[in-house]
Design a protein around this motif. Structure first.
Motif, PDB file in Angstrom:
ATOM      1  N   ALA A   1       4.961 -12.810  18.308  1.00 49.48           N
ATOM      2  CA  ALA A   1       5.849 -11.821  18.895  1.00 49.48           C
ATOM      3  C   ALA A   1       5.508 -10.327  18.173  1.00 49.48           C
ATOM      4  N   SER A   2       4.764 -10.402  17.103  1.00 52.42           N
ATOM      5  CA  SER A   2       4.302  -9.557  16.589  1.00 52.42           C
ATOM      6  C   SER A   2       2.980  -9.543  15.605  1.00 52.42           C
ATOM      7  N   SER A   3       2.253  -8.470  15.364  1.00 57.92           N
ATOM      8  CA  SER A   3       1.242  -8.616  14.662  1.00 57.92           C
ATOM      9  C   SER A   3       0.855  -7.042  13.887  1.00 57.92           C
ATOM     10  N   LEU A   4       0.378  -6.846  12.620  1.00 57.41           N
ATOM     11  CA  LEU A   4       0.241  -5.762  11.911  1.00 57.41           C
ATOM     12  C   LEU A   4      -0.738  -6.067  11.117  1.00 57.41           C
ATOM     13  N   PHE A   5      -1.699  -4.922  10.863  1.00 56.62           N
ATOM     14  CA  PHE A   5      -2.838  -5.118  10.084  1.00 56.62           C
ATOM     15  C   PHE A   5      -3.129  -3.660   9.231  1.00 56.62           C
ATOM     16  N   THR A   6      -3.639  -3.751   8.088  1.00 55.70           N
ATOM     17  CA  THR A   6      -3.910  -2.756   7.201  1.00 55.70           C
ATOM     18  C   THR A   6      -5.048  -3.140   6.510  1.00 55.70           C
ATOM     19  N   ASP A   7      -5.903  -2.150   6.296  1.00 53.13           N
ATOM     20  CA  ASP A   7      -7.227  -2.351   5.290  1.00 53.13           C
ATOM     21  C   ASP A   7      -7.223  -1.335   4.262  1.00 53.13           C
ATOM     22  N   TRP A   8      -7.899  -1.514   3.068  1.00 51.34           N
ATOM     23  CA  TRP A   8      -8.302  -0.382   2.172  1.00 51.34           C
ATOM     24  C   TRP A   8      -9.415  -0.921   1.292  1.00 51.34           C
ATOM     25  N   GLU A   9     -10.095  -0.101   0.643  1.00 56.69           N
ATOM     26  CA  GLU A   9     -11.005  -0.396  -0.339  1.00 56.69           C
ATOM     27  C   GLU A   9     -10.340  -0.624  -1.750  1.00 56.69           C
ATOM     28  N   ALA A  10     -10.902  -1.396  -2.456  1.00 59.18           N
ATOM     29  CA  ALA A  10     -10.483  -1.977  -3.832  1.00 59.18           C
ATOM     30  C   ALA A  10     -11.532  -2.450  -4.540  1.00 59.18           C
ATOM     31  N   ASP A  11     -11.153  -2.635  -5.953  1.00 54.53           N
ATOM     32  CA  ASP A  11     -12.062  -3.090  -6.988  1.00 54.53           C
ATOM     33  C   ASP A  11     -12.518  -4.457  -6.604  1.00 54.53           C
ATOM     34  N   PRO A  12     -13.884  -4.630  -6.345  1.00 50.85           N
ATOM     35  CA  PRO A  12     -14.384  -5.937  -5.765  1.00 50.85           C
ATOM     36  C   PRO A  12     -14.211  -7.064  -6.793  1.00 50.85           C
ATOM     37  N   THR A  13     -14.038  -6.797  -8.211  1.00 49.64           N
ATOM     38  CA  THR A  13     -13.705  -7.803  -9.141  1.00 49.64           C
ATOM     39  C   THR A  13     -12.257  -8.152  -9.365  1.00 49.64           C
ATOM     40  N   ALA A  14     -11.337  -7.688  -8.690  1.00 46.00           N
ATOM     41  CA  ALA A  14      -9.868  -7.821  -9.057  1.00 46.00           C
ATOM     42  C   ALA A  14      -9.335  -8.452  -7.615  1.00 46.00           C
ATOM     43  N   ALA A  15      -8.459  -9.729  -7.683  1.00 45.82           N
ATOM     44  CA  ALA A  15      -8.049 -10.213  -6.416  1.00 45.82           C
ATOM     45  C   ALA A  15      -6.800  -9.308  -6.081  1.00 45.82           C
ATOM     46  N   PRO A  16      -6.825  -8.898  -4.774  1.00 43.68           N
ATOM     47  CA  PRO A  16      -5.524  -8.156  -4.324  1.00 43.68           C
ATOM     48  C   PRO A  16      -4.178  -8.696  -4.630  1.00 43.68           C
ATOM     49  N   ASP A  17      -3.242  -7.858  -4.714  1.00 41.58           N
ATOM     50  CA  ASP A  17      -1.814  -8.544  -4.934  1.00 41.58           C
ATOM     51  C   ASP A  17      -0.920  -8.280  -3.822  1.00 41.58           C
ATOM     52  N   TRP A  18      -0.185  -9.166  -3.700  1.00 38.90           N
ATOM     53  CA  TRP A  18       0.838  -9.325  -2.584  1.00 38.90           C
ATOM     54  C   TRP A  18       1.714  -7.935  -2.361  1.00 38.90           C
ATOM     55  N   ALA A  19       2.078  -7.560  -3.541  1.00 37.73           N
ATOM     56  CA  ALA A  19       3.011  -6.154  -3.681  1.00 37.73           C
ATOM     57  C   ALA A  19       2.202  -5.173  -3.233  1.00 37.73           C
ATOM     58  N   GLY A  20       1.192  -4.875  -3.387  1.00 39.10           N
ATOM     59  CA  GLY A  20       0.390  -3.774  -2.841  1.00 39.10           C
ATOM     60  C   GLY A  20       0.199  -4.019  -1.468  1.00 39.10           C
ATOM     61  N   ALA A  21      -0.270  -5.030  -1.011  1.00 39.99           N
ATOM     62  CA  ALA A  21      -0.141  -5.314   0.312  1.00 39.99           C
ATOM     63  C   ALA A  21       1.064  -5.211   1.399  1.00 39.99           C
ATOM     64  N   ALA A  22       1.915  -5.721   0.689  1.00 36.90           N
ATOM     65  CA  ALA A  22       3.409  -5.486   1.304  1.00 36.90           C
ATOM     66  C   ALA A  22       3.723  -3.863   1.546  1.00 36.90           C
ATOM     67  N   ASP A  23       3.508  -3.256   0.566  1.00 32.83           N
ATOM     68  CA  ASP A  23       3.632  -1.824   0.538  1.00 32.83           C
ATOM     69  C   ASP A  23       3.053  -1.116   1.515  1.00 32.83           C
ATOM     70  N   ARG A  24       1.446  -1.299   1.690  1.00 33.94           N
ATOM     71  CA  ARG A  24       0.633  -0.932   2.763  1.00 33.94           C
ATOM     72  C   ARG A  24       1.254  -1.188   4.216  1.00 33.94           C
ATOM     73  N   LEU A  25       1.626  -2.565   4.383  1.00 37.46           N
ATOM     74  CA  LEU A  25       2.001  -2.995   5.609  1.00 37.46           C
ATOM     75  C   LEU A  25       3.275  -2.362   5.967  1.00 37.46           C
ATOM     76  N   ALA A  26       4.324  -2.264   5.032  1.00 37.39           N
ATOM     77  CA  ALA A  26       5.461  -1.408   5.256  1.00 37.39           C
ATOM     78  C   ALA A  26       5.163   0.141   5.934  1.00 37.39           C
ATOM     79  N   ALA A  27       4.081   0.855   5.028  1.00 41.21           N
ATOM     80  CA  ALA A  27       3.723   1.887   5.619  1.00 41.21           C
ATOM     81  C   ALA A  27       3.400   2.070   6.907  1.00 41.21           C
ATOM     82  N   GLN A  28       2.738   1.057   7.500  1.00 42.14           N
ATOM     83  CA  GLN A  28       1.992   0.946   8.767  1.00 42.14           C
ATOM     84  C   GLN A  28       3.206   0.693   9.884  1.00 42.14           C
ATOM     85  N   ARG A  29       4.334   0.194   9.398  1.00 38.60           N
ATOM     86  CA  ARG A  29       5.424  -0.046  10.329  1.00 38.60           C
ATOM     87  C   ARG A  29       6.187   1.284  10.685  1.00 38.60           C
ATOM     88  N   ARG A  30       6.051   2.385   9.694  1.00 37.07           N
ATOM     89  CA  ARG A  30       6.759   3.679   9.852  1.00 37.07           C
ATOM     90  C   ARG A  30       6.075   4.711  10.735  1.00 37.07           C
TER      91      ARG A  30
END
Length: 131
Positions: A102-131
């Motif tokens: 029905a839909s798909s949305l993608f976003t990417d960014w650079e991050a600290d390579p030693t830290a696992a990314p977090d879902w909250a940050g990912a959700a914020d970035r995906l929400a910004a893509q919707r705007r």
């Protein structure tokens, strides 16, 4: 809300001195009966990612009754991510799933390579893509 989360699972690559590339994806399928097939394909792509050159790790989250899936993956660099997206196995999965989407949305960014990314940050970035 019923949800399933497969936590961050490391890939074969080791963090480098330069920033990692993180990709967050959100997929929504058309019908509830598409959920099991999409979940099967998602698990297969997750398995492929865990062995892909340049993959730092991957996590999967789904809200089946909302017909929504999220993927968070980390890569040593843009080239490794692009190579995986173009790989025959990934292309087959995406081609097979396209009619159910029905839909798909993608976003990417650079991050600290030693830290696992977090879902909250990912959700914020995906929400910004919707705007």
């Amino acid at each position: 809300m019923l949800s399933l989360t497969l936590p961050w699972t490391p890939g074969p690559a080791r963090p480098a001195a330069r920033p990692a590339v993180v990709m967050a994806s959100e997929f929504r399928v058309r019908r509830l009966w598409h959920v099991p097939g999409f979940l099967r394909q998602s698990l297969e792509v997750r398995r492929q990612t865990r062995r892909a050159p340049g993959a730092l790790g991957i996590a999967l989250r789904t809200a089946p009754f909302r017909r929504t899936f999220w993927v968070l993956s980390g890569w040593t660099d843009r080239e490794a991510l692009d190579a995986f997206v173009r790989s025959p196995a990934h292309r087959r999965a995406m081609t097979a799933l396209r009619p159910t989407m029905a839909s798909s949305l993608f976003t990417d960014w650079e991050a600290d390579p030693t830290a696992a990314p977090d879902w909250a940050g990912a959700a914020d970035r995906l929400a910004a893509q919707r705007r």
